[in-house]
Design an enzyme around this catalytic site. Structure first.
Site, PDB file in Angstrom:
ATOM      1  CG  HIS A 178      -2.114  -0.890   1.041  1.00 53.02           C
ATOM      2  ND1 HIS A 178      -3.286  -0.716   1.710  1.00 53.02           N
ATOM      3  CD2 HIS A 178      -2.297  -1.960   0.237  1.00 53.02           C
ATOM      4  CE1 HIS A 178      -4.159  -1.645   1.340  1.00 53.02           C
ATOM      5  NE2 HIS A 178      -3.569  -2.408   0.453  1.00 53.02           N
ATOM      6  CE1 TYR A 195      -5.607   3.621   8.728  1.00 50.34           C
ATOM      7  CE2 TYR A 195      -6.335   3.510  11.015  1.00 50.34           C
ATOM      8  CZ  TYR A 195      -5.514   3.064   9.999  1.00 50.34           C
ATOM      9  OH  TYR A 195      -4.606   2.069  10.242  1.00 50.34           O
ATOM     10  CE  LYS A 239       3.317   2.830  13.924  1.00 50.15           C
ATOM     11  NZ  LYS A 239       3.610   2.266  12.631  1.00 50.15           N
TER      12      LYS A 239
HETATM   13  P1  RFL Z   1       0.398 -12.518  21.244  1.00 51.87           P
HETATM   14  O1  RFL Z   1       0.074 -12.504  19.786  1.00 51.87           O
HETATM   15  O2  RFL Z   1      -0.679 -12.224  22.200  1.00 51.87           O
HETATM   16  O3  RFL Z   1       1.030 -13.942  21.551  1.00 51.87           O
HETATM   17  C1  RFL Z   1       1.276 -14.375  22.878  1.00 51.87           C
HETATM   18  C2  RFL Z   1       1.246 -15.884  22.900  1.00 51.87           C
HETATM   19  O4  RFL Z   1       1.572 -16.349  24.205  1.00 51.87           O
HETATM   20  C3  RFL Z   1       0.689 -17.391  24.578  1.00 51.87           C
HETATM   21  N1  RFL Z   1       0.654 -17.457  26.060  1.00 51.87           N
HETATM   22  C4  RFL Z   1       1.358 -18.349  26.794  1.00 51.87           C
HETATM   23  N2  RFL Z   1       2.153 -19.375  26.434  1.00 51.87           N
HETATM   24  C5  RFL Z   1       2.732 -20.125  27.428  1.00 51.87           C
HETATM   25  N3  RFL Z   1       2.503 -19.894  28.750  1.00 51.87           N
HETATM   26  C6  RFL Z   1       1.697 -18.868  29.159  1.00 51.87           C
HETATM   27  N4  RFL Z   1       1.503 -18.646  30.471  1.00 51.87           N
HETATM   28  C7  RFL Z   1       1.086 -18.047  28.150  1.00 51.87           C
HETATM   29  N5  RFL Z   1       0.239 -16.986  28.204  1.00 51.87           N
HETATM   30  C8  RFL Z   1       0.001 -16.634  26.925  1.00 51.87           C
HETATM   31  C9  RFL Z   1      -0.630 -17.002  23.928  1.00 51.87           C
HETATM   32  O5  RFL Z   1      -1.486 -18.119  23.747  1.00 51.87           O
HETATM   33  C10 RFL Z   1      -0.133 -16.419  22.604  1.00 51.87           C
HETATM   34  O6  RFL Z   1      -0.061 -17.394  21.578  1.00 51.87           O
HETATM   35  O7  RFL Z   1       1.597 -11.504  21.572  1.00 51.87           O
HETATM   36  P2  RFL Z   1       2.868 -11.036  20.702  1.00 51.87           P
HETATM   37  O8  RFL Z   1       3.577 -12.216  20.126  1.00 51.87           O
HETATM   38  O9  RFL Z   1       3.585 -10.067  21.559  1.00 51.87           O
HETATM   39  O10 RFL Z   1       2.249 -10.269  19.426  1.00 51.87           O
HETATM   40  C11 RFL Z   1       1.570  -9.056  19.590  1.00 51.87           C
HETATM   41  C12 RFL Z   1       0.478  -8.894  18.542  1.00 51.87           C
HETATM   42  O11 RFL Z   1      -0.337 -10.039  18.549  1.00 51.87           O
HETATM   43  C13 RFL Z   1      -0.379  -7.650  18.790  1.00 51.87           C
HETATM   44  O12 RFL Z   1       0.416  -6.565  19.196  1.00 51.87           O
HETATM   45  C14 RFL Z   1      -1.144  -7.203  17.519  1.00 51.87           C
HETATM   46  O13 RFL Z   1      -2.080  -8.177  17.136  1.00 51.87           O
HETATM   47  C15 RFL Z   1      -1.856  -5.862  17.755  1.00 51.87           C
HETATM   48  N6  RFL Z   1      -2.679  -5.446  16.596  1.00 51.87           N
HETATM   49  C16 RFL Z   1      -2.107  -4.875  15.482  1.00 51.87           C
HETATM   50  N7  RFL Z   1      -0.771  -4.704  15.414  1.00 51.87           N
HETATM   51  C17 RFL Z   1      -0.194  -4.195  14.270  1.00 51.87           C
HETATM   52  O14 RFL Z   1       1.047  -4.019  14.234  1.00 51.87           O
HETATM   53  N8  RFL Z   1      -0.929  -3.867  13.144  1.00 51.87           N
HETATM   54  C18 RFL Z   1      -2.287  -4.010  13.138  1.00 51.87           C
HETATM   55  O15 RFL Z   1      -2.904  -3.746  12.107  1.00 51.87           O
HETATM   56  C19 RFL Z   1      -2.927  -4.503  14.351  1.00 51.87           C
HETATM   57  N9  RFL Z   1      -4.261  -4.654  14.388  1.00 51.87           N
HETATM   58  C20 RFL Z   1      -4.061  -5.629  16.633  1.00 51.87           C
HETATM   59  C21 RFL Z   1      -4.836  -5.225  15.493  1.00 51.87           C
HETATM   60  C22 RFL Z   1      -4.690  -6.203  17.728  1.00 51.87           C
HETATM   61  C23 RFL Z   1      -6.063  -6.354  17.732  1.00 51.87           C
HETATM   62  N10 RFL Z   1      -6.635  -6.946  18.870  1.00 51.87           N
HETATM   63  C24 RFL Z   1      -7.528  -8.037  18.811  1.00 51.87           C
HETATM   64  C25 RFL Z   1      -6.072  -6.650  20.162  1.00 51.87           C
HETATM   65  C26 RFL Z   1      -6.205  -5.360  15.487  1.00 51.87           C
HETATM   66  C27 RFL Z   1      -6.829  -5.900  16.625  1.00 51.87           C
HETATM   67  C28 RFL Z   1      -8.333  -5.981  16.609  1.00 51.87           C
HETATM   68  C1  PHB Z   2      -6.187  -4.693  10.277  1.00 46.97           C
HETATM   69  O1  PHB Z   2      -6.063  -4.911   9.044  1.00 46.97           O
HETATM   70  O2  PHB Z   2      -6.603  -5.551  11.056  1.00 46.97           O
HETATM   71  C2  PHB Z   2      -5.819  -3.368  10.811  1.00 46.97           C
HETATM   72  C3  PHB Z   2      -5.223  -2.423   9.979  1.00 46.97           C
HETATM   73  C4  PHB Z   2      -4.891  -1.172  10.469  1.00 46.97           C
HETATM   74  C5  PHB Z   2      -5.162  -0.866  11.792  1.00 46.97           C
HETATM   75  C6  PHB Z   2      -5.739  -1.819  12.633  1.00 46.97           C
HETATM   76  C7  PHB Z   2      -6.077  -3.063  12.134  1.00 46.97           C
HETATM   77  O3  PHB Z   2      -4.871   0.373  12.264  1.00 46.97           O
END
Ligand code: RFL
Ligand code: PHB
Length: 392
Positions: A72, A201, A297
Site C-alpha cells: 500500500h 480511517y 503498531k
Molecule cells: P500474542 O500474539 O498475544 O502472543 C502471545 C502468545 O503467548 C501465549 N501465552 C502463553 N504461552 C505459554 N505460557 C503462558 N503462560 C502463556 N500466556 C500466553 C498465547 O497463547 C499467545 O499465543 O503476543 P505477541 O507475540 O507479543 O504479538 C503481539 C500482537 O499479537 C499484537 O500486538 C497485535 O495483534 C496488535 N494489533 C495490530 N498490530 C499491528 O502491528 N498492526 C495491526 O494492524 C494490528 N491490528 C491488533 C490489530 C490487535 C487487535 N486486537 C484483537 C487486540 C487489530 C486488533 C483488533
Molecule cells: C487490520 O487490518 O486488522 C488493521 C489495519 C490497520 C489498523 C488496525 C487493524 O490500524
C-alpha cells in the site's frame, strides 16, 4: 529440560525470536499454552511496516508474504463527507506498508519451526519464572498433564498481555503506565472484495470506522462501539448500516456488503511496562506494552523488540559481550513510547467521545484539516505510520 533461551509464548514475538536465534546457532525452546490451530486462527493485525517485512525476509519466512502481501502506498482519511489520500512514498522518501494478516505470519513461522526447529511445544503453559535475577532462571510449566521445568540461561516473556513474566518482576523494579479509552472496536471479517484500494480511517457521524482487508476477496472492517458492547446486539444489518453512515462521502462511493464470517469486540488500552528487563528475564511484544490498534503498531513493535533482542544474543554468542543486551530496555522503550504516543494521538483524533463533547469534536476536525492541508503535518503522520527507525 535445559536450553540457552527459554521463550514463553508462540505468538509473532516468540516465534520470530526463536527463528532469529536458531539462525545464529543459539538454542532455545518455545512454550505455547494454546493449540496450534488456536494460535493460527486468532484474528488480529494486518498492517506491516517495512522493518517488519525485512525481519521476516531476513529469517527466511517471507516466501508467501512476498507472493501474497498487498503493498500500500498510503491511507485514506475521511471526515466531513470528504476523502483525502495520504501519499506515503511522496511524504517519506519512498516508504510503503504491506497488508498481510498476522494469522498468516504465524502459520508461516509455525510451519518453519516444526520443520527445522527449535522445539515448539503446544499446550505448554508457563506457570512461573523462578530466580530471574540469577544466572540460571527456571520456568515451571504444565505440559501433558504434569508440571515440568525448563532451566535456562535467559528467559524471554513473549506471552502477550497479563503474562507470568511481568509478574516475576519484583514490585520495586517493575512499573506499569496504563491508560484506558472509553470505547471499544467491533471487528468483522466479510467475504466481500474490499471497497477500497487503501485502508480508510474515518471520523464519521457516531464515531470511528476503519476499512481494511485480508485478501482481494476478504474485507476486514472495524467500528467504534461503546465499552461493554455485546456482538449479539450487532446483527449484520446494523453493522453495515453504521459502517455506511461513517464512511459516507459526497460523490459516488459505495461500501459493498457480503456475508460476515466473524465478529468480535476489543477494548482499547495503552500500557507500558518499565523496564523491559530484570536480571536474566526480558519482556517482548504485548507482554511489555499494549497500544490501541488505531495506529497499527502492536505487531510491528513486537517485531522490533525481538530484533533488538536477537542482535543482543548474537553479540553475546559471538563476542561474549552483554553490552547490547544491557541496553535492550532503553533501546526498545524509546521506540515504544513514540509508538504509544502516535497510537494515542490517532485514537483521540478519530474516535467520538462517549459524552459527545462538541469542543473535542471541533478539535479533531481541526487536526484532520491540518494533516490534509499541510505537507509537514501529513509527513509527520506518514513517518510514524510507516515506522520510526530502529535505534540500532
Ligand atoms: P500474542 O500474539 O498475544 O502472543 C502471545 C502468545 O503467548 C501465549 N501465552 C502463553 N504461552 C505459554 N505460557 C503462558 N503462560 C502463556 N500466556 C500466553 C498465547 O497463547 C499467545 O499465543 O503476543 P505477541 O507475540 O507479543 O504479538 C503481539 C500482537 O499479537 C499484537 O500486538 C497485535 O495483534 C496488535 N494489533 C495490530 N498490530 C499491528 O502491528 N498492526 C495491526 O494492524 C494490528 N491490528 C491488533 C490489530 C490487535 C487487535 N486486537 C484483537 C487486540 C487489530 C486488533 C483488533
Ligand atoms: C487490520 O487490518 O486488522 C488493521 C489495519 C490497520 C489498523 C488496525 C487493524 O490500524
Amino acid at each position: 529440560m535445559r536450553t540457552t533461551v527459554g521463550i514463553i509464548g508462540g505468538g509473532p514475538a516468540g516465534l520470530l525470536l526463536a527463528r532469529l536465534l536458531h539462525r545464529t546457532g543459539i538454542d532455545c525452546v518455545v512454550l505455547e499454552s494454546r493449540t496450534r490451530s488456536y494460535v493460527e486462527q486468532r484474528q488480529r493485525a494486518g498492517m506491516l511496516e517495512q522493518g517488519t517485512v525485512d525481519a521476516l525476509r531476513e529469517c527466511g519466512a517471507a516466501g508467501r508474504l512476498d507472493a501474497e502481501g498487498l503493498i500500500h502506498q498510503g491511507i485514506e482519511l475521511r471526515f466531513d463527507r470528504e476523502r483525502h489520500h495520504i501519499d506515503f512514498p511522496w511524504l517519506t522518501g519512498g516508504r510503503t506498508v504491506t497488508i498481510y494478516a498476522q494469522t498468516e505470519i504465524v502459520k508461516d513461522l509455525v510451519a518453519l519451526q516444526l520443520a527445522e526447529g527449535p522445539p515448539l511445544l503446544f499446550g505448554a503453559e508457563a506457570l512461573a519464572i523462578e530466580k530471574p535475577e540469577s544466572g540460571s532462571p527456571v520456568v515451571r510449566f504444565l505440559h501433558e498433564g504434569r508440571e515440568q521445568t525448563l532451566s535456562c540461561d535467559y528467559v524471554v516473556g513473549c506471552e502477550g498481555s497479563h503474562g507470568v513474566a511481568a509478574e516475576a518482576f519484583p514490585a520495586e523494579v517493575g512499573r506499569i503506565y496504563a491508560h484506558e479509552y472509553p470505547y471499544s472496536w467491533l471487528g468483522i471479517l466479510a467475504d466481500v472484495p474490499p471497497s477500497c484500494e487503501e485502508l480508510i480511517y474515518a471520523r464519521g457521524p457516531g464515531g470511528f470506522a476503519l476499512h481494511s482487508m485480508r485478501s482481494p476477496s476478504v474485507s476486514r472492517l472495524y467500528l467504534q462501539v461503546p465499552n461493554g458492547s455485546d456482538v449479539r446486539d450487532w446483527p449484520d444489518e446494523r453493522i453495515w448500516d453504521a459502517l455506511d453512515a461513517r464512511f459516507a462521502i459526497d460523490g459516488d462511493w459505495r461500501l459493498a456488503r457480503g456475508p460476515i464470517t466473524s465478529k468480535s469486540v476489543t477494548r482499547m488500552r495503552s500500557s507500558v511496562h518499565e523496564p523491559m528487563r530484570y536480571g536474566r528475564l526480558f519482556l517482548a511484544g504485548d507482554a511489555a506494552h499494549i497500544v490501541p490498534p488505531t495506529g497499527a503498531k502492536g505487531l510491528n513493535l513486537a517485531v522490533s523488540d525481538v530484533r533488538v533482542l536477537a542482535r543482543g544474543f548474537a553479540e553475546l554468542h559471538r563476542t561474549g559481550s552483554t553490552e547490547l543486551l544491557d541496553r535492550y530496555s532503553e533501546l526498545c522503550l524509546a521506540r515504544v513510547w513514540q509508538a504509544t504516543r502516535f497510537s494515542y494521538d490517532m485514537t483521540r483524533m478519530l474516535h467520538a467521545q462517549p459524552d459527545g463533547d462538541a469542543f473535542e469534536h471541533r478539535m479533531q476536525l481541526a487536526r484532520l484539516r491540518r494533516i490534509t492541508a499541510s505537507r509537514p503535518a501529513a509527513a509527520e503522520l506518514a513517518a510514524n505510520y510507516t515506522g520510526l527507525p530502529l535505534a540500532l
